[in-house]
Design a protein around this motif. Sequence first.
Motif, PDB file in Angstrom:
ATOM      1  N   VAL A 172       0.837  -1.203   0.000  1.00  0.00           N
ATOM      2  CA  VAL A 172       0.000   0.000   0.000  1.00  0.00           C
ATOM      3  C   VAL A 172       0.869   1.248   0.000  1.00  0.00           C
ATOM      4  CG1 VAL A 172      -1.539   1.383   1.450  1.00  0.00           C
ATOM      5  CG2 VAL A 172      -2.072  -1.014   0.999  1.00  0.00           C
ATOM      6  N   VAL A 173       1.862   1.282   0.886  1.00  0.00           N
ATOM      7  CA  VAL A 173       2.750   2.445   0.955  1.00  0.00           C
ATOM      8  C   VAL A 173       3.507   2.611  -0.360  1.00  0.00           C
ATOM      9  CG1 VAL A 173       4.775   3.421   2.108  1.00  0.00           C
ATOM     10  CG2 VAL A 173       2.942   2.382   3.462  1.00  0.00           C
ATOM     11  N   ALA A 174       3.947   1.486  -0.945  1.00  0.00           N
ATOM     12  CA  ALA A 174       4.671   1.563  -2.220  1.00  0.00           C
ATOM     13  C   ALA A 174       3.778   2.115  -3.326  1.00  0.00           C
ATOM     14  CB  ALA A 174       5.199   0.186  -2.605  1.00  0.00           C
ATOM     15  N   GLN A 175       2.492   1.712  -3.337  1.00  0.00           N
ATOM     16  CA  GLN A 175       1.568   2.252  -4.334  1.00  0.00           C
ATOM     17  C   GLN A 175       1.411   3.761  -4.181  1.00  0.00           C
ATOM     18  OE1 GLN A 175      -0.629   0.797  -6.949  1.00  0.00           O
ATOM     19  NE2 GLN A 175       1.146  -0.530  -6.824  1.00  0.00           N
ATOM     20  N   ILE A 176       1.323   4.224  -2.949  1.00  0.00           N
ATOM     21  CA  ILE A 176       1.153   5.655  -2.697  1.00  0.00           C
ATOM     22  C   ILE A 176       2.413   6.416  -3.110  1.00  0.00           C
ATOM     23  CG2 ILE A 176       0.834   7.380  -0.882  1.00  0.00           C
ATOM     24  CD1 ILE A 176      -0.958   5.294   0.547  1.00  0.00           C
ATOM     25  N   GLN A 177       3.561   5.851  -2.811  1.00  0.00           N
ATOM     26  CA  GLN A 177       4.803   6.513  -3.213  1.00  0.00           C
ATOM     27  C   GLN A 177       4.937   6.554  -4.730  1.00  0.00           C
ATOM     28  OE1 GLN A 177       7.419   3.917  -1.027  1.00  0.00           O
ATOM     29  NE2 GLN A 177       7.672   5.369   0.655  1.00  0.00           N
ATOM     30  N   GLY A 178       4.677   5.425  -5.387  1.00  0.00           N
ATOM     31  CA  GLY A 178       4.801   5.383  -6.842  1.00  0.00           C
ATOM     32  C   GLY A 178       3.792   6.271  -7.531  1.00  0.00           C
ATOM     33  N   GLY A 179       2.551   6.257  -7.044  1.00  0.00           N
ATOM     34  CA  GLY A 179       1.540   7.131  -7.620  1.00  0.00           C
ATOM     35  C   GLY A 179       1.893   8.595  -7.461  1.00  0.00           C
ATOM     36  N   SER A 180       2.456   8.943  -6.303  1.00  0.00           N
ATOM     37  CA  SER A 180       2.856  10.329  -6.066  1.00  0.00           C
ATOM     38  C   SER A 180       3.957  10.752  -7.028  1.00  0.00           C
ATOM     39  CB  SER A 180       3.325  10.490  -4.615  1.00  0.00           C
ATOM     40  OG  SER A 180       2.289  10.166  -3.699  1.00  0.00           O
ATOM     41  N   ALA A 181       4.845   9.831  -7.363  1.00  0.00           N
ATOM     42  CA  ALA A 181       5.911  10.144  -8.320  1.00  0.00           C
ATOM     43  C   ALA A 181       5.330  10.478  -9.695  1.00  0.00           C
ATOM     44  CB  ALA A 181       6.891   8.979  -8.425  1.00  0.00           C
ATOM     45  N   GLN A 182       4.299   9.725 -10.124  1.00  0.00           N
ATOM     46  CA  GLN A 182       3.680  10.031 -11.416  1.00  0.00           C
ATOM     47  C   GLN A 182       2.947  11.371 -11.377  1.00  0.00           C
ATOM     48  OE1 GLN A 182       1.570   6.213 -12.209  1.00  0.00           O
ATOM     49  NE2 GLN A 182       2.815   6.148 -14.053  1.00  0.00           N
ATOM     50  N   GLY A 183       2.347  11.680 -10.232  1.00  0.00           N
ATOM     51  CA  GLY A 183       1.705  12.985 -10.097  1.00  0.00           C
ATOM     52  C   GLY A 183       2.703  14.113 -10.116  1.00  0.00           C
ATOM     53  N   LEU A 184       3.868  13.906  -9.498  1.00  0.00           N
ATOM     54  CA  LEU A 184       4.943  14.900  -9.542  1.00  0.00           C
ATOM     55  C   LEU A 184       5.412  15.115 -10.974  1.00  0.00           C
ATOM     56  CD1 LEU A 184       7.993  15.133  -7.156  1.00  0.00           C
ATOM     57  CD2 LEU A 184       8.331  15.178  -9.615  1.00  0.00           C
ATOM     58  N   GLY A 185       5.552  14.026 -11.714  1.00  0.00           N
ATOM     59  CA  GLY A 185       5.989  14.149 -13.103  1.00  0.00           C
ATOM     60  C   GLY A 185       5.063  15.017 -13.917  1.00  0.00           C
ATOM     61  N   LEU A 186       3.748  14.816 -13.762  1.00  0.00           N
ATOM     62  CA  LEU A 186       2.789  15.621 -14.512  1.00  0.00           C
ATOM     63  C   LEU A 186       2.841  17.082 -14.079  1.00  0.00           C
ATOM     64  CD1 LEU A 186       0.471  15.904 -16.527  1.00  0.00           C
ATOM     65  CD2 LEU A 186      -1.105  15.200 -14.712  1.00  0.00           C
ATOM     66  N   ALA A 187       3.130  17.326 -12.812  1.00  0.00           N
ATOM     67  CA  ALA A 187       3.129  18.697 -12.302  1.00  0.00           C
ATOM     68  C   ALA A 187       4.251  19.536 -12.889  1.00  0.00           C
ATOM     69  CB  ALA A 187       3.228  18.692 -10.775  1.00  0.00           C
ATOM     70  N   VAL A 188       5.435  18.954 -13.068  1.00  0.00           N
ATOM     71  CA  VAL A 188       6.588  19.797 -13.400  1.00  0.00           C
ATOM     72  C   VAL A 188       7.415  19.353 -14.602  1.00  0.00           C
ATOM     73  CG1 VAL A 188       6.836  20.667 -11.040  1.00  0.00           C
ATOM     74  CG2 VAL A 188       8.046  18.585 -11.707  1.00  0.00           C
ATOM     75  N   MET A 189       7.131  18.194 -15.205  1.00  0.00           N
ATOM     76  CA  MET A 189       8.023  17.822 -16.312  1.00  0.00           C
ATOM     77  C   MET A 189       7.408  16.976 -17.408  1.00  0.00           C
ATOM     78  SD  MET A 189      10.535  15.020 -14.433  1.00  0.00           S
ATOM     79  CE  MET A 189      10.845  16.047 -13.015  1.00  0.00           C
ATOM     80  N   GLU A 190       6.446  16.121 -17.134  1.00  0.00           N
ATOM     81  CA  GLU A 190       6.023  15.137 -18.124  1.00  0.00           C
ATOM     82  C   GLU A 190       4.999  15.699 -19.106  1.00  0.00           C
ATOM     83  OE1 GLU A 190       5.131  11.075 -17.119  1.00  0.00           O
ATOM     84  OE2 GLU A 190       5.939  11.369 -15.093  1.00  0.00           O
ATOM     85  N   GLU A 191       5.346  15.688 -20.395  1.00  0.00           N
ATOM     86  CA  GLU A 191       4.379  16.045 -21.431  1.00  0.00           C
ATOM     87  C   GLU A 191       4.867  15.567 -22.788  1.00  0.00           C
ATOM     88  OE1 GLU A 191       1.831  19.792 -23.307  1.00  0.00           O
ATOM     89  OE2 GLU A 191       3.467  20.194 -21.906  1.00  0.00           O
ATOM     90  N   ILE A 192       3.982  14.880 -23.495  1.00  0.00           N
ATOM     91  CA  ILE A 192       4.222  14.590 -24.903  1.00  0.00           C
ATOM     92  C   ILE A 192       3.865  15.852 -25.682  1.00  0.00           C
ATOM     93  CG2 ILE A 192       3.477  13.228 -26.887  1.00  0.00           C
ATOM     94  CD1 ILE A 192       3.070  10.885 -25.064  1.00  0.00           C
ATOM     95  N   LEU A 193       4.857  16.417 -26.316  1.00  0.00           N
ATOM     96  CA  LEU A 193       4.659  17.665 -27.048  1.00  0.00           C
ATOM     97  C   LEU A 193       4.182  17.347 -28.456  1.00  0.00           C
ATOM     98  CD1 LEU A 193       7.917  19.477 -25.884  1.00  0.00           C
ATOM     99  CD2 LEU A 193       5.595  19.849 -25.033  1.00  0.00           C
ATOM    100  N   VAL A 194       3.031  17.873 -28.802  1.00  0.00           N
ATOM    101  CA  VAL A 194       2.413  17.599 -30.099  1.00  0.00           C
ATOM    102  C   VAL A 194       2.193  18.917 -30.823  1.00  0.00           C
ATOM    103  CG1 VAL A 194       0.467  16.527 -31.292  1.00  0.00           C
ATOM    104  CG2 VAL A 194       1.257  15.591 -29.110  1.00  0.00           C
ATOM    105  N   GLU A 195       2.718  19.023 -32.039  1.00  0.00           N
ATOM    106  CA  GLU A 195       2.524  20.199 -32.874  1.00  0.00           C
ATOM    107  C   GLU A 195       1.917  19.771 -34.202  1.00  0.00           C
ATOM    108  OE1 GLU A 195       6.035  22.473 -33.409  1.00  0.00           O
ATOM    109  OE2 GLU A 195       6.159  23.119 -31.312  1.00  0.00           O
TER     110      GLU A 195
END
Length: 717
Positions: A615-638
């Motif tokens: 359970v704790v590992a799921q929360i940690q891993g999920g939080s990492a994906q949320g962090l990625g979306l907040a500050v760095m993760e994006e497929i750039l489409v033009e």
Amino acid sequence: MLWGATLRSPHPHARIVRLDVSRALAQPGVHAVLTHEDVPGENVYGLKYQDTPALADGLVRYQGEPVAILAADHPEIARQALKEIVVEYDVLEPITDPERAAHDDSLPKLHPGGNLVRHQRIVKGDPAATADVVVSGVYEIGMQDQAFLGPESGLAVPAEDGGVDLYLATQWLHVDQRQTAKALGLPLEKVRLTLSGVGGAFGGREDLSMQIHSCMLALRTGRPVKMSYNRLESFFGHVHRHPAKMYYEHGATKDGKLVYVRAKLYFDGGAYASKTPVVVGNGTTLSVGPYDVPNAHIEGWGVYTNNPTCGAMRGLGAVQPTYAYESQMDKLAAALGMDPAELRIRNALSEGSTVVTGQVVDFPAPVAELVQRVRDLPLPPEPTGARDIRELPGGASNTTHGEGVVRGVGYGVTIKNISYAEGLDDYSTARVRLEVIGGEAVAMVHTAAAEVGQGLVTLQQQIARTELGVPRVSVHPADTSVGDAGSSSASRQTYVTGGAVRNACRAVAEAVYRRLGVPAAGMTLAGGKVVAADGEVVADLAELLGDTAIEETREFHHRPTYPLDPETGQGDAHVQYGFSAHRAVVDVDLDLGLVKVVQLDCAQDVGKAMNPDAVVAQIQGGSAQGLGLAVMEEILVERGKVRNPSFTDYLIPTILDMPPMRVDVLERPDPHAPYGVRGVGEPPTISATPAIANAIRAATGLELPRVPIRPEHITGV
């Protein structure tokens, strides 16, 4: 074994004028080259709508759409032979604006039914209600990738009965089987799938990738065919998270009680429907968050464009509105002069509350407690004196020694539906066998539930050990020779497959008692024995079974859900809700726009922690994906084309980006769920993103209406 390869369209929108495979087929070592004309069955598949061709037939609707496939002796021969396939395109103007696609009838129709996949309206109370304090905003979220570790891969082996055996990593064996069999023109029993490998998923393995292609090539050549994407092809070979544009207006009383929410949400589904209908359903029904809102008027649109196809990703349909409404809650708190955490607590749902669809929350909903818990956790100490540059924005790049760095604190809270919704009979099947091996009673559990890294194999063993009282439990490889288990998505497998395994184990136990001729009441199985209520050992399981075995198959169906009213969107659409809250602490370099997440704490209600470490590992891993979306993760489409299809340019958090986390796990059992469980995997991904965004806003004073937040959004340069 042969190796398969796929030729993909370089254009997001084009007509195929000419397609000639003769030169490729003539290459030494090439055994088959196939196009849409070679699809044995129906050249169409899809999770919700049957709208996706296995191989393009006259038109390509996104960059990377499969046009032809081939099989060769070696992967390099296959790759080189792709270059010999001649395709002439009449390139068309791509449709890339989802809001325009939803409303502009003058645009070309990408599908026979038009460009609208789904429109959903939610009306609660008085949609024209007024309020003392009103805040509004327009929010956007970029296209995130699941970024699972193992690229798509599968091995198709032709069988003597004219069928095919496919070994692959997927999230739903039976839905893959149904779609693949339809395209192959074969009965279900001749298309057999076995789960092979993990590599993560996060929604990206719900749709088909190479399943139909590898099987077509294997059946055509009569030889096993392996297809394995490299990372570049993987970016084009699976769906992504829906980008969204959202218009929100919140009204509240002067003392901070929500009066109404009005919102318009546009989800870009890309070229094919995939899970867009579900994203619209989840997005609108969860659009006001875990808050008590008496009046609402919500509209959501999911549309076709010529952007990459978007489908399931962790937090399906909830990530987008959560970012918007949590941004609004901070904006409202500022307008009221109120603490952001206090505003959330004041409006939190609780057991007995009514959500925006009119459904009553009839299980624990400790939203206020979650916010209180993260608010009350110790904050990291304020920095003083010289600081280690590795702890500053920019890290070892040595961009700052603390000058121009400011700190901010932000909150994010979410509500997420667990399991599938809107009337779908969402169930799972389990077969449990109890027999004697080596003089000891042993249980074997067989389900088709896909292990994708969430710990489901361990969980099935735990349940069988608990129910049957035997220490040795094996888990049969997941395949389609047992009944459907549904998808490893929607945080549902612990709930439904856990329930199915429990039911099958209890049926086995009842068969043991019948064999003994004793009533089940007061009996338990423990330590390989049948034990009476007074502790007396009634029988030894191994002696009782002897050379025989007891096997039972059972299903688990959760309580029913219902479709939404087509006009008002009212209805009991969901089985269960999950809740989580994050508090983020960030340091921001105002001069360079760099962000360091200093601390990311989470409180989550899990109902019952079946495996506390997992359970704790799921929360940690999920939080990492949320962090990625907040500050760095994006497929750039033009203009429909992906600019960054690699981990060189599509950035995801590493261990150096993840801050310390305090995880506060609440256990408030759901009386309607097996063992009282509540889905765990998705909520932490959802609430982490707005917590970090709100912390950056608190540090900078900027509105920042879009994630991911990039340096130029902070510096304005």
